[in-house]
Design a protein around this motif. Structure first.
Motif, mmCIF file in Angstrom:
data_model
loop_
_atom_site.group_PDB
_atom_site.id
_atom_site.type_symbol
_atom_site.label_atom_id
_atom_site.label_comp_id
_atom_site.label_asym_id
_atom_site.label_seq_id
_atom_site.Cartn_x
_atom_site.Cartn_y
_atom_site.Cartn_z
ATOM 1 N N SER A 31 0.840 -1.190 0.000
ATOM 2 C CA SER A 31 0.000 0.000 0.000
ATOM 3 C C SER A 31 0.877 1.242 0.000
ATOM 4 O O SER A 31 1.692 1.444 0.901
ATOM 5 C CB SER A 31 -0.904 -0.012 1.242
ATOM 6 O OG SER A 31 -1.680 1.156 1.310
ATOM 7 N N PHE A 35 2.846 10.317 -6.451
ATOM 8 C CA PHE A 35 2.505 11.710 -6.726
ATOM 9 C C PHE A 35 3.439 12.275 -7.793
ATOM 10 O O PHE A 35 4.601 11.900 -7.872
ATOM 11 C CB PHE A 35 2.673 12.567 -5.455
ATOM 12 C CG PHE A 35 1.906 12.066 -4.259
ATOM 13 C CD1 PHE A 35 2.401 11.028 -3.480
ATOM 14 C CD2 PHE A 35 0.707 12.643 -3.900
ATOM 15 C CE1 PHE A 35 1.709 10.561 -2.371
ATOM 16 C CE2 PHE A 35 0.002 12.189 -2.784
ATOM 17 C CZ PHE A 35 0.504 11.150 -2.027
ATOM 18 N N TYR A 37 4.692 16.189 -9.159
ATOM 19 C CA TYR A 37 4.694 17.628 -8.927
ATOM 20 C C TYR A 37 5.421 18.320 -10.068
ATOM 21 O O TYR A 37 6.353 17.770 -10.665
ATOM 22 C CB TYR A 37 5.421 17.970 -7.615
ATOM 23 C CG TYR A 37 4.662 17.616 -6.366
ATOM 24 C CD1 TYR A 37 4.744 16.339 -5.819
ATOM 25 C CD2 TYR A 37 3.868 18.563 -5.727
ATOM 26 C CE1 TYR A 37 4.044 16.016 -4.660
ATOM 27 C CE2 TYR A 37 3.165 18.245 -4.562
ATOM 28 C CZ TYR A 37 3.265 16.968 -4.046
ATOM 29 O OH TYR A 37 2.580 16.654 -2.904
ATOM 30 N N MET A 45 6.348 24.173 -5.788
ATOM 31 C CA MET A 45 6.037 22.799 -6.185
ATOM 32 C C MET A 45 4.526 22.690 -6.312
ATOM 33 O O MET A 45 3.803 22.843 -5.329
ATOM 34 C CB MET A 45 6.528 21.809 -5.133
ATOM 35 C CG MET A 45 8.020 21.786 -4.965
ATOM 36 S SD MET A 45 8.806 20.749 -6.185
ATOM 37 C CE MET A 45 8.574 19.157 -5.430
ATOM 38 N N PHE A 47 1.244 20.486 -7.143
ATOM 39 C CA PHE A 47 0.741 19.119 -7.209
ATOM 40 C C PHE A 47 -0.032 18.913 -8.518
ATOM 41 O O PHE A 47 -0.866 19.734 -8.903
ATOM 42 C CB PHE A 47 -0.174 18.852 -6.010
ATOM 43 C CG PHE A 47 -1.002 17.607 -6.152
ATOM 44 C CD1 PHE A 47 -2.372 17.685 -6.321
ATOM 45 C CD2 PHE A 47 -0.400 16.355 -6.142
ATOM 46 C CE1 PHE A 47 -3.133 16.541 -6.456
ATOM 47 C CE2 PHE A 47 -1.157 15.204 -6.277
ATOM 48 C CZ PHE A 47 -2.531 15.303 -6.442
ATOM 49 N N TYR A 50 -2.272 12.188 -8.500
ATOM 50 C CA TYR A 50 -2.049 11.164 -7.477
ATOM 51 C C TYR A 50 -2.556 9.806 -7.967
ATOM 52 O O TYR A 50 -3.598 9.726 -8.643
ATOM 53 C CB TYR A 50 -2.788 11.549 -6.189
ATOM 54 C CG TYR A 50 -2.947 10.404 -5.220
ATOM 55 C CD1 TYR A 50 -4.133 9.671 -5.145
ATOM 56 C CD2 TYR A 50 -1.884 10.026 -4.402
ATOM 57 C CE1 TYR A 50 -4.262 8.607 -4.273
ATOM 58 C CE2 TYR A 50 -2.019 8.954 -3.520
ATOM 59 C CZ TYR A 50 -3.201 8.260 -3.466
ATOM 60 O OH TYR A 50 -3.316 7.199 -2.601
ATOM 61 N N PHE A 91 8.745 16.325 -10.715
ATOM 62 C CA PHE A 91 9.206 15.397 -9.694
ATOM 63 C C PHE A 91 8.165 14.327 -9.440
ATOM 64 O O PHE A 91 6.978 14.610 -9.275
ATOM 65 C CB PHE A 91 9.483 16.134 -8.380
ATOM 66 C CG PHE A 91 10.646 17.072 -8.432
ATOM 67 C CD1 PHE A 91 10.468 18.405 -8.756
ATOM 68 C CD2 PHE A 91 11.933 16.615 -8.179
ATOM 69 C CE1 PHE A 91 11.542 19.279 -8.812
ATOM 70 C CE2 PHE A 91 13.015 17.483 -8.228
ATOM 71 C CZ PHE A 91 12.816 18.813 -8.546
ATOM 72 N N ARG A 95 4.840 7.816 -1.224
ATOM 73 C CA ARG A 95 4.625 7.785 0.220
ATOM 74 C C ARG A 95 4.175 6.368 0.562
ATOM 75 O O ARG A 95 3.255 5.847 -0.032
ATOM 76 C CB ARG A 95 3.555 8.793 0.610
ATOM 77 C CG ARG A 95 3.597 9.229 2.045
ATOM 78 C CD ARG A 95 2.799 10.487 2.252
ATOM 79 N NE ARG A 95 3.033 11.030 3.581
ATOM 80 C CZ ARG A 95 2.526 12.164 4.023
ATOM 81 N NH1 ARG A 95 1.756 12.897 3.233
ATOM 82 N NH2 ARG A 95 2.790 12.579 5.236
ATOM 83 N N GLY A 97 3.778 3.299 3.918
ATOM 84 C CA GLY A 97 3.783 2.989 5.337
ATOM 85 C C GLY A 97 3.684 4.221 6.200
ATOM 86 O O GLY A 97 2.878 5.100 5.957
ATOM 87 N N GLY A 98 4.509 4.283 7.215
ATOM 88 C CA GLY A 98 4.524 5.448 8.092
ATOM 89 C C GLY A 98 5.547 6.474 7.662
ATOM 90 O O GLY A 98 5.800 7.431 8.390
ATOM 91 N N ASP A 100 7.429 9.451 5.365
ATOM 92 C CA ASP A 100 7.041 10.666 4.671
ATOM 93 C C ASP A 100 7.410 10.560 3.196
ATOM 94 O O ASP A 100 8.030 9.602 2.762
ATOM 95 C CB ASP A 100 7.697 11.870 5.340
ATOM 96 C CG ASP A 100 6.992 12.222 6.640
ATOM 97 O OD1 ASP A 100 7.605 12.052 7.709
ATOM 98 O OD2 ASP A 100 5.815 12.631 6.577
ATOM 99 N N MET A 101 7.010 11.557 2.449
ATOM 100 C CA MET A 101 7.151 11.517 1.009
ATOM 101 C C MET A 101 8.621 11.517 0.585
ATOM 102 O O MET A 101 9.427 12.254 1.138
ATOM 103 C CB MET A 101 6.430 12.727 0.413
ATOM 104 C CG MET A 101 6.025 12.552 -1.015
ATOM 105 S SD MET A 101 4.965 13.902 -1.566
ATOM 106 C CE MET A 101 3.407 13.436 -0.845
ATOM 107 N N PHE A 103 11.147 11.921 -2.820
ATOM 108 C CA PHE A 103 11.114 12.508 -4.138
ATOM 109 C C PHE A 103 12.241 11.971 -5.012
ATOM 110 O O PHE A 103 13.332 11.650 -4.521
ATOM 111 C CB PHE A 103 11.256 14.031 -4.039
ATOM 112 C CG PHE A 103 10.042 14.718 -3.473
ATOM 113 C CD1 PHE A 103 9.829 14.765 -2.113
ATOM 114 C CD2 PHE A 103 9.125 15.319 -4.311
ATOM 115 C CE1 PHE A 103 8.719 15.378 -1.580
ATOM 116 C CE2 PHE A 103 8.004 15.950 -3.793
ATOM 117 C CZ PHE A 103 7.804 15.973 -2.426
ATOM 118 N N GLY A 104 11.983 11.904 -6.305
ATOM 119 C CA GLY A 104 13.030 11.597 -7.258
ATOM 120 C C GLY A 104 13.861 12.843 -7.544
ATOM 121 O O GLY A 104 13.587 13.925 -7.023
ATOM 122 N N ALA A 105 14.871 12.672 -8.376
ATOM 123 C CA ALA A 105 15.797 13.768 -8.686
ATOM 124 C C ALA A 105 15.195 14.780 -9.657
ATOM 125 O O ALA A 105 15.723 15.879 -9.806
ATOM 126 C CB ALA A 105 17.093 13.199 -9.245
#
Lengths: 113, 114
Positions: A31, A35, A37, A45, A47, A50, A91, A95, A97-98, A100-101, A103-105
Motif C-alpha cells: 500500500s 505523486f 509535482y 512545487m 501538485f 495522485y 518530480f 509515500r 507505510g509510516g 514521509d514523502m 522525491f526523485g531527482a
C-alpha cells in the motif's frame, strides 16, 4: 537505497505533442501513494496528480495522466498537447507505510515552440 | 489568501545573522513540513510537525531551529549559517500523514548565505 528513480535529467517536446516522463520506484509495501509535482522556475512545487497502489484505473487530471504499471513498479507521467507553460522541473514522489514523502531527482522538461 | 504562503521570498544573510522563515497554511491541515532543495540534490525533508508536535528531525544541524505555535503556522529560525546552507527552503502541509495525503507546497524562500 534510492526509492524513486527518474532516469531522464532532461526532455524536449514540441509544442502540442505528447510527452512521457519516466518514474520507477522501489517498495515492498503493498500500500503506497504516488505523486507527481511540477516546479516552474519560480520555485513553487505544484501538485499535479495522485495514484494509489490499489487504484484499479490510471489517474487522469486534465492533460495529465499517469501510466501506472504496478508489476513493473513504474508510474510514468503523460502530458498531452504540450504547452509552452509546461516547461518546468517535474518530480515523482512516493509515500509508503509510516514514512514521509520521498522525491526523485526530477526531470527538466522543455517545450519547444 | 489561499493555500500555503511563505515569507520572505528571498533572503540574503551573513553567517553571523539571525533570521526566521515563516510559513502559513490556509487549508486546515494538521501536518506541516520544512524541506531544503539544493542545486543538483533531491528534495531533503528537514522537519515534520503533526498537530503542532515535532515528529521528524532528519539529522538537521542545530543552527536550524523549527517552531510550530499552531497548526497553521510554521517557522524556521536560522542562526550562524554556513554558505552551504544556501538553498531553496520549501514549506508544505497535508491533511494528515497517511499514504494518500497530498502535500501542498508554498512558493519557497530562496536563501543565500554570504
Amino acid at each position: 537505497a534510492q526509492k524513486i528513480t527518474q532516469t531522464q535529467p532532461g526532455m524536449f517536446v514540441q509544442e502540442k505533442e505528447a510527452v512521457t516522463l519516466d518514474c520507477t520506484y522501489d517498495t515492498s509495501d503493498p500500500s503506497y501513494g504516488l505523486f507527481w509535482y511540477k516546479q516552474p522556475s519560480s520555485g513553487e512545487m505544484i501538485f499535479l496528480i495522485y495514484q494509489g497502489s490499489y487504484d484499479q484505473q490510471n489517474a487522469t487530471e486534465g492533460r495529465y495522466s499517469l501510466n501506472f504499471q504496478k508489476a513493473r513498479k513504474s508510474a510514468n507521467l503523460v502530458i498531452s498537447a504540450s504547452q509552452l507553460g509546461d516547461s518546468a522541473m517535474y518530480f515523482c514522489a512516493m509515500r509508503e507505510g509510516g514514512d514521509d514523502m520521498r522525491f526523485g531527482a526530477g526531470t527538466r522538461l522543455t517545450v519547444k515552440p | 489568501e489561499t493555500g500555503v504562503t511563505q515569507t520572505p521570498r528571498h533572503l540574503v544573510m551573513g553567517m553571523t545573522n539571525k533570521k526566521s522563515l515563516k510559513c502559513e497554511q490556509h487549508l486546515g491541515h494538521n501536518a506541516m513540513y520544512w524541506y531544503k532543495q539544493s542545486a543538483k540534490k533531491p528534495l531533503e525533508l528537514m522537519f515534520v510537525y503533526n498537530f503542532k508536535e515535532q515528529t521528524e528531525n532528519n539529522s538537521v544541524p542545530s543552527r536550524f531551529s523549527p517552531e510550530c505555535p499552531n497548526s497553521s503556522h510554521l517557522f524556521l529560525h536560522l542562526h550562524t549559517l554556513q554558505p552551504e546552507d544556501s538553498a531553496l527552503y520549501l514549506c508544505a502541509s497535508s491533511q494528515d500523514r497517511t499514504k494518500t495525503d497530498t502535500q501542498y507546497f508554498g512558493p519557497g524562500t530562496r536563501l543565500t548565505v554570504l
